[in-house]
Motif scaffolding. Sequence first.
Motif, PDB file in Angstrom:
ATOM      1  N   MET A 160       0.835  -1.205   0.000  1.00  0.00           N
ATOM      2  CA  MET A 160       0.000   0.000   0.000  1.00  0.00           C
ATOM      3  C   MET A 160       0.867   1.251   0.000  1.00  0.00           C
ATOM      4  N   LYS A 161       0.484   2.182  -0.837  1.00  0.00           N
ATOM      5  CA  LYS A 161       1.223   3.427  -0.906  1.00  0.00           C
ATOM      6  C   LYS A 161       1.036   4.222   0.382  1.00  0.00           C
ATOM      7  N   SER A 162       2.129   4.686   0.967  1.00  0.00           N
ATOM      8  CA  SER A 162       1.956   5.532   2.146  1.00  0.00           C
ATOM      9  C   SER A 162       1.671   6.964   1.681  1.00  0.00           C
ATOM     10  N   LEU A 163       1.064   7.729   2.561  1.00  0.00           N
ATOM     11  CA  LEU A 163       0.670   9.107   2.235  1.00  0.00           C
ATOM     12  C   LEU A 163      -0.170   9.157   0.954  1.00  0.00           C
ATOM     13  N   LYS A 164      -1.091   8.216   0.850  1.00  0.00           N
ATOM     14  CA  LYS A 164      -1.876   8.076  -0.378  1.00  0.00           C
ATOM     15  C   LYS A 164      -2.574   9.368  -0.796  1.00  0.00           C
ATOM     16  N   TYR A 165      -3.039  10.125   0.203  1.00  0.00           N
ATOM     17  CA  TYR A 165      -3.799  11.343  -0.147  1.00  0.00           C
ATOM     18  C   TYR A 165      -2.937  12.340  -0.907  1.00  0.00           C
ATOM     19  N   LEU A 166      -1.613  12.309  -0.670  1.00  0.00           N
ATOM     20  CA  LEU A 166      -0.755  13.227  -1.424  1.00  0.00           C
ATOM     21  C   LEU A 166      -0.673  12.806  -2.895  1.00  0.00           C
ATOM     22  N   PHE A 167      -0.648  11.492  -3.140  1.00  0.00           N
ATOM     23  CA  PHE A 167      -0.646  11.022  -4.529  1.00  0.00           C
ATOM     24  C   PHE A 167      -1.987  11.333  -5.206  1.00  0.00           C
ATOM     25  N   ASP A 168      -3.059  11.243  -4.418  1.00  0.00           N
ATOM     26  CA  ASP A 168      -4.375  11.601  -4.956  1.00  0.00           C
ATOM     27  C   ASP A 168      -4.408  13.084  -5.330  1.00  0.00           C
ATOM     28  N   ASN A 169      -3.888  13.898  -4.412  1.00  0.00           N
ATOM     29  CA  ASN A 169      -3.820  15.345  -4.687  1.00  0.00           C
ATOM     30  C   ASN A 169      -3.014  15.617  -5.951  1.00  0.00           C
ATOM     31  N   ASN A 170      -1.882  14.910  -6.075  1.00  0.00           N
ATOM     32  CA  ASN A 170      -0.996  15.121  -7.221  1.00  0.00           C
ATOM     33  C   ASN A 170      -1.704  14.780  -8.531  1.00  0.00           C
ATOM     34  N   LEU A 171      -2.409  13.650  -8.528  1.00  0.00           N
ATOM     35  CA  LEU A 171      -3.090  13.218  -9.746  1.00  0.00           C
ATOM     36  C   LEU A 171      -4.164  14.237 -10.143  1.00  0.00           C
ATOM     37  N   ALA A 172      -4.890  14.726  -9.141  1.00  0.00           N
ATOM     38  CA  ALA A 172      -5.938  15.714  -9.421  1.00  0.00           C
ATOM     39  C   ALA A 172      -5.328  17.011  -9.968  1.00  0.00           C
ATOM     40  N   TRP A 173      -4.203  17.409  -9.381  1.00  0.00           N
ATOM     41  CA  TRP A 173      -3.502  18.646  -9.794  1.00  0.00           C
ATOM     42  C   TRP A 173      -3.031  18.526 -11.248  1.00  0.00           C
ATOM     43  N   ALA A 174      -2.325  17.420 -11.542  1.00  0.00           N
ATOM     44  CA  ALA A 174      -1.783  17.233 -12.891  1.00  0.00           C
ATOM     45  C   ALA A 174      -2.909  17.137 -13.913  1.00  0.00           C
TER      46      ALA A 174
END
Length: 205
Positions: free
Chosen positions: A1-15
């Motif tokens: 499982m990816k740690s700090l998943k919400y940051l990756f979610d934020n990144n995907l939404a941003w990009a």
Amino acid sequence: MKSLKYLFDNNLAWATTIKEKDPEFFSQLSKQQTPEYLWIGCSDSRVPPNQLVNLPPGEIFVHRNIANIVVHTDLNCLSVIQYAVEVLKVKNIIVCGHYGCGGIKAALEEQEHGLIDNWLRHVKDVHRFNAERFEGLTHDEKLDLLCEINVKEQATNICNTTIVQNAWKQGCELSVHGWIYNLENGILKDLDTCVTSSDVNRRKT
Ligand code: CO
């Protein structure tokens, strides 16, 4: 499982948002960077350069440390300045401090903080060199004044680096600015310390 998943979610939404507006944005930017600004600021999480001036990725080359200090023996900072000036050919170097800076506050007080006190000696020196300007002020006024004077001192240090001096000798268009940011209202203030190559050349003649 990816740690700090919400940051990756934020990144995907941003990009995704950026690509929706401009499908070529990242592919174009990946080929080169041509920023016009070098920003030297405090590491404080509340002072994020691109967001403060509302510029997208690719527009600002950044160096940050505690209390936005520029020291002539700091190879890290000097390397950033050299790359920005000589390779990227930025036209403006901005040193940006902020009111309420924890580093500046620590430098004003006698309390020990360990290793970081060695770094903050540079700010303590700025205070000592200007001691008479602090006489009769309240603690808060002293803190604000040291935040401002520190910016001006670091801007002078940038001007005196061999990198900036050589750029000016070669006639490069390069200005050094001193700014300060107010955490309480989000507003930047120019401390009117701007130095350009023409100022330097005029002084010589
Ligand atoms: Co700070």
